[in-house]
Enzyme design. Sequence first.
Site, PDB file in Angstrom:
ATOM      1  N   TYR A 101       0.804  -1.233   0.000  1.00  0.00           N
ATOM      2  CA  TYR A 101       0.000   0.000   0.000  1.00  0.00           C
ATOM      3  C   TYR A 101       0.835   1.280   0.000  1.00  0.00           C
ATOM      4  CZ  TYR A 101      -3.635  -3.347   1.153  1.00  0.00           C
ATOM      5  OH  TYR A 101      -4.489  -4.409   1.118  1.00  0.00           O
TER       6      TYR A 101
ATOM      7  N   HIS B 258      -8.925   2.061  -5.451  1.00  0.00           N
ATOM      8  CA  HIS B 258      -8.121   1.127  -4.648  1.00  0.00           C
ATOM      9  C   HIS B 258      -6.654   1.487  -4.844  1.00  0.00           C
ATOM     10  CE1 HIS B 258     -11.467  -1.512  -3.611  1.00  0.00           C
ATOM     11  NE2 HIS B 258     -11.906  -1.259  -4.830  1.00  0.00           N
TER      12      HIS B 258
END
Length: 152
Positions: free
Chosen positions: A31, A109
């Site tokens: 991430y 996302h």
Amino acid sequence: MRARKGNAVKTVFVINGPNLNLLGKREPSIYGGKDLEAISKDCLQAGEDLGLMVDFRQSNHEGVLVDWLHEAGEQAAGVVINPAGYGHTSIALHDAIKAIAPLPVIEVHLSNIHAREPFRHHTMTSPAVVGMICGLGPTGYILALRALADRI
Ligand code: CA2
């Protein structure tokens, strides 16, 4: 002027789902290193540049996310949502996005969900949104805000 009608600055909600409060603290290889606070600051700055007021939120609770979508339906000109894990499972979020149509909702996302485990390849929310951005990290939020500014 783009994204303004009359003199009123329009508000867009940026809604973040479960576990995104942990960003920057764990799993940076997936991430990235930015925490949600830094992403929030970037979104607020992008909003200022685009003439939009950004209301940035995060919750770990599905019902709260549903409530915020309803609130956006009353008060906002558009929504950017990273539904996180609930994107893969939540008919309630799909229904809430449908319920606030034609309010434009863009799904984001951070990671490329299609390059990850098969259970992440599908989202319940993507058929309900106007568009989806994945795999571009925090830049995805900024691109989504630009796309909203163009539409509203
Ligand atoms: O790539 C994304 O933005 C995701 O929405 C992130 C979700 C994941 O369930 C989706 O498949 C894709 C996970 C939220 C963040 O979870 C963290 C877990 C541990 C450490 C940091 C973040």
